[in-house]
Write a protein that holds these residues in place. Structure first.
Motif, short mmCIF file in Angstrom:
data_model
loop_
_atom_site.label_atom_id
_atom_site.label_comp_id
_atom_site.label_asym_id
_atom_site.label_seq_id
_atom_site.Cartn_x
_atom_site.Cartn_y
_atom_site.Cartn_z
N VAL A 140 0.84 -1.21 0.00
CA VAL A 140 0.00 0.00 0.00
C VAL A 140 0.88 1.26 0.00
O VAL A 140 0.59 2.22 -0.72
CB VAL A 140 -0.97 0.00 1.21
N LEU A 141 1.97 1.23 0.77
CA LEU A 141 2.88 2.38 0.79
C LEU A 141 3.49 2.62 -0.59
O LEU A 141 3.61 3.75 -1.05
CB LEU A 141 4.00 2.17 1.81
N GLY A 142 3.87 1.52 -1.24
CA GLY A 142 4.46 1.66 -2.57
C GLY A 142 3.46 2.26 -3.55
O GLY A 142 3.75 3.22 -4.27
N LEU A 143 2.22 1.70 -3.53
CA LEU A 143 1.20 2.17 -4.47
C LEU A 143 0.73 3.58 -4.12
O LEU A 143 0.28 4.32 -5.00
CB LEU A 143 0.00 1.22 -4.47
N GLY A 144 0.82 3.95 -2.84
CA GLY A 144 0.28 5.24 -2.41
C GLY A 144 1.32 6.35 -2.35
O GLY A 144 1.00 7.46 -1.90
N THR A 145 2.54 6.08 -2.78
CA THR A 145 3.57 7.13 -2.77
C THR A 145 4.27 7.16 -4.12
O THR A 145 4.02 6.33 -4.98
CB THR A 145 4.63 6.85 -1.68
#
Ligand code: HEM
Length: 198
Positions: free
Chosen positions: A99-104
């Motif tokens: 989620v962090l990868g997709l959201g940043t």
């Protein structure tokens, strides 16, 4: 206003409005959510490393201790209490990382340091399910047989491999997360400063 597309084509109308900058996150993540996810991500990876250390301590106790009761207890504790918490922390680390990868701006396959961490995380979780967990009944049996003096010492030393491999990979993943080396995998590079001649 028009804008220039691939090969100098002029992009207008719906095509232009659908295009997004290559570093725009795939999902929108509010700042607070990103911070909360990062906390969970770091805590889960720390828990994972901690559980690996416990595994290493239990295996060392089972192998090196003089007291046979203590050795048996170490193997039985390893067989019963360790694998599921380890898998849970590994999966939590994976999900929050995704989620962090997709959201940043980091993406999942945009920077080498994220991509390599993704590969390591998936590989380790797969090994837990396919190699570590299926071997646990034998470890429990070995621990019980130590008490009756019937334990056959065939290959129990191999138990040293999982924590060694896992701790090495997790240490590498932590170094990658902090130093973020190797730059981008593909696509438009972040512009660098123009060179100045001496
Ligand atoms: C393999 C185990 C992993 C460990 C030990 C780990 C560790 C860490 C640590 C310590 C940070 C904080 C770095 C900092 O704030 O400077 C971090 C951030 C990050 N991790 Fe991981 N990570 C792991 C797996 C993953 C995976 C599988 C992904 C994605 C697929 C991922 C994506 C990210 C991203 C995108 C950040 C930066 C988040 C931000 O700055 O908002 N991580 N990781």
């Amino acid at each position: 206003m028009n804008t220039t597309g691939t090969y100098g084509r002029t992009v207008t109308g719906p095509e232009r409005t659908q295009r997004r900058h290559p570093t725009t996150p795939a999902i929108r993540l509010a700042r607070r959510w990103r911070q909360a996810l990062l906390v969970v991500h770091i805590l889960s990876s720390a828990a994972w490393i901690g559980i690996d250390v416990i595994v290493a301590v239990l295996i060392s106790t089972g192998w090196f201790a003089d007291d046979i009761d203590l050795r048996s207890l170490a193997y039985r504790a390893l067989a019963n209490f360790v694998v599921w918490p380890m898998l849970a922390s590994g999966l939590l680390c994976l999900v929050t990382g995704l989620v962090l990868g997709l959201g940043t701006k980091w993406g999942l396959l945009r920077y080498w340091w994220v991509t390599v961490k993704l590969v390591l995380n998936v590989a380790l979780c797969t090994l837990i399910v396919t190699v570590l967990q299926p071997g646990m009944p034998d470890v429990e049996t070995y621990g019980e047989e130590l008490l009756t003096g019937t334990a056959a010492d065939d290959g129990i030393w191999r138990l040293f491999f999982p924590p060694a491999v896992s701790l090495t990979c997790l240490a590498l993943a932590t170094v990658l997360a902090i130093f973020k080396p190797w730059g981008q995998t593909r696509g438009p590079k972040v512009p660098t400063k123009p060179r100045t001649r001496p």
